[in-house]
Design a protein around this motif. Structure first.
Motif, PDB file in Angstrom:
ATOM      1  N   ALA A 160       7.639   2.316   8.289  1.00 20.82           N
ATOM      2  CA  ALA A 160       6.319   2.509   9.593  1.00 20.82           C
ATOM      3  C   ALA A 160       7.021   4.723   9.669  1.00 20.82           C
ATOM      4  CB  ALA A 160       7.059   2.855  10.951  1.00 20.82           C
ATOM      5  N   ASP A 161       7.688   4.890   8.839  1.00 21.24           N
ATOM      6  CA  ASP A 161       7.810   5.848   8.883  1.00 21.24           C
ATOM      7  C   ASP A 161       6.771   6.725   7.570  1.00 21.24           C
ATOM      8  OD1 ASP A 161       8.594   9.241   9.707  1.00 21.24           O
ATOM      9  OD2 ASP A 161      10.238   8.531   7.376  1.00 21.24           O
ATOM     10  N   ALA A 162       7.144   6.144   6.798  1.00 22.79           N
ATOM     11  CA  ALA A 162       6.440   5.889   5.160  1.00 22.79           C
ATOM     12  C   ALA A 162       5.633   5.808   5.016  1.00 22.79           C
ATOM     13  CB  ALA A 162       7.621   5.281   4.143  1.00 22.79           C
ATOM     14  N   ALA A 170      -3.252  14.540  -2.888  1.00 23.72           N
ATOM     15  CA  ALA A 170      -4.023  13.946  -1.874  1.00 23.72           C
ATOM     16  C   ALA A 170      -4.553  12.769  -2.804  1.00 23.72           C
ATOM     17  CB  ALA A 170      -5.588  14.402  -1.838  1.00 23.72           C
ATOM     18  N   VAL A 171      -5.033  11.634  -1.552  1.00 23.06           N
ATOM     19  CA  VAL A 171      -5.500  10.244  -1.735  1.00 23.06           C
ATOM     20  C   VAL A 171      -6.611   9.878  -1.159  1.00 23.06           C
ATOM     21  CG1 VAL A 171      -5.144   7.860  -1.075  1.00 23.06           C
ATOM     22  CG2 VAL A 171      -2.440   9.484  -1.395  1.00 23.06           C
ATOM     23  N   HIS A 222       0.798  -1.186   0.141  1.00 21.00           N
ATOM     24  CA  HIS A 222       0.264  -0.331   0.301  1.00 21.00           C
ATOM     25  C   HIS A 222       0.484   0.991  -0.307  1.00 21.00           C
ATOM     26  CE1 HIS A 222      -3.429   2.491   0.743  1.00 21.00           C
ATOM     27  NE2 HIS A 222      -2.382   3.295   1.978  1.00 21.00           N
ATOM     28  N   VAL A 223       1.908   1.465   1.448  1.00 17.81           N
ATOM     29  CA  VAL A 223       3.044   2.423   0.873  1.00 17.81           C
ATOM     30  C   VAL A 223       3.725   2.549  -0.795  1.00 17.81           C
ATOM     31  CG1 VAL A 223       4.875   3.344   2.060  1.00 17.81           C
ATOM     32  CG2 VAL A 223       2.584   2.374   3.542  1.00 17.81           C
ATOM     33  N   ARG A 224       4.153   1.683  -0.810  1.00  7.18           N
ATOM     34  CA  ARG A 224       5.086   1.960  -2.530  1.00  7.18           C
ATOM     35  C   ARG A 224       4.079   1.902  -3.396  1.00  7.18           C
ATOM     36  NH1 ARG A 224       6.642  -2.559  -2.887  1.00  7.18           N
ATOM     37  NH2 ARG A 224       5.000  -3.863  -3.515  1.00  7.18           N
ATOM     38  N   VAL A 239       2.384  10.318  -3.714  1.00  2.00           N
ATOM     39  CA  VAL A 239       1.913  11.659  -2.544  1.00  2.00           C
ATOM     40  C   VAL A 239       3.227  12.002  -2.437  1.00  2.00           C
ATOM     41  CG1 VAL A 239       1.201  10.569  -0.730  1.00  2.00           C
ATOM     42  CG2 VAL A 239      -0.064  12.284  -2.056  1.00  2.00           C
ATOM     43  N   LEU A 240       4.032  11.857  -2.329  1.00  2.00           N
ATOM     44  CA  LEU A 240       5.099  12.454  -0.839  1.00  2.00           C
ATOM     45  C   LEU A 240       6.257  13.285  -1.649  1.00  2.00           C
ATOM     46  CD1 LEU A 240       5.438   9.430   1.730  1.00  2.00           C
ATOM     47  CD2 LEU A 240       4.280  11.165   1.417  1.00  2.00           C
ATOM     48  N   ASP A 241       6.060  12.963  -2.685  1.00  2.00           N
ATOM     49  CA  ASP A 241       6.488  12.757  -4.308  1.00  2.00           C
ATOM     50  C   ASP A 241       6.089  14.077  -5.305  1.00  2.00           C
ATOM     51  OD1 ASP A 241       8.877  11.854  -3.568  1.00  2.00           O
ATOM     52  OD2 ASP A 241       8.476  10.136  -5.130  1.00  2.00           O
TER      53      ASP A 241
END
Length: 272
Positions: free
Chosen positions: A105-107, A76-77, A62-64, A69-71
């Motif tokens: 966890a941080d990501a 937004a998601v 999911h994070v990958r 969105v972080l770049d």
């Protein structure tokens, strides 16, 4: 804005009309929408059933998938599910940290900071309550437990519903009571779950509303099953489908098994 839609596995598999409606609504409001490929479960089912170590890989996927969105690829998601957004915000980072992956966890925490339930995005981020919808039906709204208690969406859904042209909103008795679904709770504690959903179905019937709506298809599915078993005429319709309905493109019932034709949603990876 550039917005990525997290369809959620339940919606993508069983009720894709809610994802299609989310895309249609946001595009009508003038936003660029993407439904990224590679998305799957958020991990909530695993965590809630006691399979936290197995959830780590699900969280990583999911994070990958939503890390762009972080770049700045998206602003937004959004997801048409308070339950899944609740898991993204309150479970993913905890699971990763407890099982030895602080970087994940941080990501996960940073991705969660850009992730919104649909009514949060509309009211808090986009600043709209009147989305130009038209839905000439009587409606009652069930606030799902995760949206009510974890996300604290408050009156955002009802503010959006009250602005819909033609819609008559009827108050649901005992509105803060759970419907009894709770994912695997309904399987492991079926007798308790059945009693709870019967109470909820009776509350819905008492309103006389044509339509029951909520922000989560999981809870709607449970209540809809109870209503159908008693022959009630109330239909379950996801909030996104109501907000996407217009005079030019009105809501149409989903197809019944072996029956009428209806619209399908884009699958994950297909923007529209």
């Amino acid at each position: 804005m550039r917005i990525a839609v997290f369809t959620t596995c339940l919606v993508d598999t069983l009720f894709p009309g809610a994802a299609a409606a989310t895309v249609r609504l946001l595009e009508r409001l003038g936003h660029d929408v993407d439904v990224p490929a590679g998305q799957a479960c958020c991990g909530q089912m695993h965590v809630n059933t006691g399979y936290a170590p197995e959830a780590v890989g699900v969280v990583r996927n999911h994070v990958r998938t939503f890390a762009p969105v972080l770049d700045g690829e998206w602003d937004a998601v959004v997801a048409p599910s308070g339950s899944c957004v609740g898991s993204v915000r309150h479970q993913q980072a905890v699971v990763a940290r407890r099982h030895g992956d602080p970087a994940l966890a941080d990501a996960a925490t940073r991705v969660a900071g850009h992730t919104y339930e649909l009514t949060e995005l509309l009211v808090d981020v986009l600043g709209v309550t009147d989305v130009g919808a038209w839905f000439p039906h009587t409606v009652t709204y069930h606030p799902t437990c995760h949206s009510l208690r974890m996300l604290r969406v408050g009156d955002r859904p009802t503010r959006l519903l009250r602005a819909v042209e033609g819609l008559e909103l009827r108050d649901l008795p005992d509105t803060d009571q759970c419907c009894g679904f709770g994912g695997t709770f309904a399987l492991k504690n079926s007798a308790t779950s059945s009693a709870m959903v019967q109470d909820k179905a009776e509350a819905v019937r008492s309103t006389g509303a044509e339509v029951l709506t909520a922000g989560d298809w999981s809870c709607l599915m449970n209540i809809d099953g109870a209503l159908r078993r008693t022959g009630a005429g109330t239909r379950a319709v996801h909030l996104a489908e109501i907000l996407a309905s217009t005079r030019e493109r009105p809501w149409a019932p989903a197809p019944e098994p072996g029956g009428r034709r209806g619209r399908r949603a884009p699958r994950a990876g297909v923007a529209r």
